[in-house]
Design a protein around this motif. Structure first.
Motif, mmCIF file in Angstrom:
data_model
loop_
_atom_site.group_PDB
_atom_site.id
_atom_site.type_symbol
_atom_site.label_atom_id
_atom_site.label_comp_id
_atom_site.label_asym_id
_atom_site.label_seq_id
_atom_site.Cartn_x
_atom_site.Cartn_y
_atom_site.Cartn_z
ATOM 1 N N GLU A 64 -26.195 30.425 -13.968
ATOM 2 C CA GLU A 64 -27.656 31.032 -13.910
ATOM 3 C C GLU A 64 -28.579 30.434 -14.577
ATOM 4 O O GLU A 64 -28.056 29.839 -15.709
ATOM 5 N N ASP A 65 -29.854 30.435 -14.232
ATOM 6 C CA ASP A 65 -30.887 29.795 -14.973
ATOM 7 C C ASP A 65 -30.788 29.916 -16.487
ATOM 8 O O ASP A 65 -30.813 29.333 -17.470
ATOM 9 N N GLY A 91 -24.508 24.118 -6.920
ATOM 10 C CA GLY A 91 -23.383 24.141 -5.833
ATOM 11 C C GLY A 91 -23.884 24.756 -4.582
ATOM 12 O O GLY A 91 -23.576 24.243 -3.408
ATOM 13 N N ASP A 92 -25.039 25.549 -4.615
ATOM 14 C CA ASP A 92 -25.313 26.080 -3.228
ATOM 15 C C ASP A 92 -26.612 25.611 -2.804
ATOM 16 O O ASP A 92 -27.343 26.179 -1.881
ATOM 17 N N GLY A 93 -27.119 24.398 -3.486
ATOM 18 C CA GLY A 93 -28.277 23.774 -3.218
ATOM 19 C C GLY A 93 -29.703 24.201 -3.648
ATOM 20 O O GLY A 93 -30.752 23.898 -3.170
ATOM 21 N N ARG A 94 -29.586 25.290 -4.534
ATOM 22 C CA ARG A 94 -30.653 25.835 -5.158
ATOM 23 C C ARG A 94 -31.127 24.774 -6.282
ATOM 24 O O ARG A 94 -30.652 24.173 -7.258
ATOM 25 N N LEU A 97 -35.001 22.588 -10.867
ATOM 26 C CA LEU A 97 -35.956 21.980 -11.598
ATOM 27 C C LEU A 97 -36.946 22.658 -12.672
ATOM 28 O O LEU A 97 -37.296 22.300 -13.561
ATOM 29 N N GLU A 98 -36.898 24.135 -12.372
ATOM 30 C CA GLU A 98 -37.438 24.947 -13.266
ATOM 31 C C GLU A 98 -36.829 24.730 -14.634
ATOM 32 O O GLU A 98 -37.660 24.797 -15.828
ATOM 33 N N VAL A 99 -35.286 24.641 -14.710
ATOM 34 C CA VAL A 99 -34.765 24.715 -15.907
ATOM 35 C C VAL A 99 -34.835 23.338 -16.660
ATOM 36 O O VAL A 99 -35.305 23.261 -17.893
ATOM 37 N N VAL A 100 -35.203 22.217 -15.899
ATOM 38 C CA VAL A 100 -35.547 21.152 -16.495
ATOM 39 C C VAL A 100 -36.945 20.896 -16.924
ATOM 40 O O VAL A 100 -37.094 20.608 -18.114
#
Length: 227
Positions: A64-65, A91-94, A97-100
């Motif tokens: 999770e983020d 792994g689900d393709g989500r 980028l917000e975490v980055v």
């Protein structure tokens, strides 16, 4: 071009650092597991000290983020040369980028990894990643052109004056280093066995041995005579 060593083996890091050819270290959870660093902080801190002040990439492994962010902040606090690896998608393709973006906004350097296309790399750079890791070998495995994607991404970053640096990973052979260097990559992360192959050549060994024998035969006698 910089060379990072792709390993969690502290002895390999120190060994290659003594040669003056290593500019950083990349790890992942699989590499850390292979070295049996079950006490994660202890292992990471030792690796960070071995390569300091050059960067050490350490990857988050939460789902999770908010857990990724917490892990990243914790890891980054262990040493001032730690860079946090975050996959471009889960792994689900989500998209992650917000975490980055949030980590970079907080001053935590990010290596956005598992990028397999120009589009992923471009978005990672737009999100503010310090490093964008394109796994060139895995791109080749899918029948695509890993060095071509790397070169296109580096050219795009240069043309638009973007600060992100491209790391080419998933290196399988010495020739991969040569073709990625020719593509203009900023950084190549290389496993220790490939570094060993890069520096070795049977004709270099034979030539060195010949010169040593001839030198000892000719000049060794001269030294004896002079003495």
């Amino acid at each position: 071009m910089q060379i990072f060593i792709d390993t969690a083996d502290e002895l390999e890091v120190r060994h290659w650092s003594r040669y003056g050819v290593v500019d950083g270290v990349t790890t992942n959870p699989s590499l850390l597991l292979a070295q049996r660093w079950t006490r994660l902080q202890n292992g990471v801190v030792r690796l960070a000290n071995a390569i300091h002040p050059r960067p050490l990439s350490v990857e988050v492994f939460a789902d999770e983020d908010h857990e990724m962010l917490a892990q990243a902040r914790t890891f980054a606090g262990w040493a001032d040369n730690i860079v946090i690896k975050v996959p471009v998608i889960d792994g689900d393709g989500r998209p992650l980028l917000e975490v980055v973006h949030r980590l970079e906004s907080e001053g935590v350097r990010v290596n956005c990894t598992a990028c397999m296309s120009f589009g992923q790399a471009a978005l990672a750079a737009k999100a503010g990643a310090t490093y964008v890791s394109l796994l060139a070998g895995r791109i080749d495995d899918e029948g695509n052109d890993g060095s071509g994607v790397v070169g296109q991404t580096c050219s795009w970053l240069r043309d638009w004056g973007m600060p992100s640096r491209v790391i080419a990973g998933s290196i399988r052979a010495p020739r991969d280093v040569q073709r990625l260097a020719a593509a203009g990559v900023h950084v190549i992360t290389v496993p220790p066995p490939i570094l060993t192959k890069l520096v070795d050549h049977r004709y270099s060994r034979a030539t060195s041995a010949q010169f040593t024998r001839d030198g000892q035969q000719a000049f060794g006698q001269v030294l004896i005579d002079v003495g």
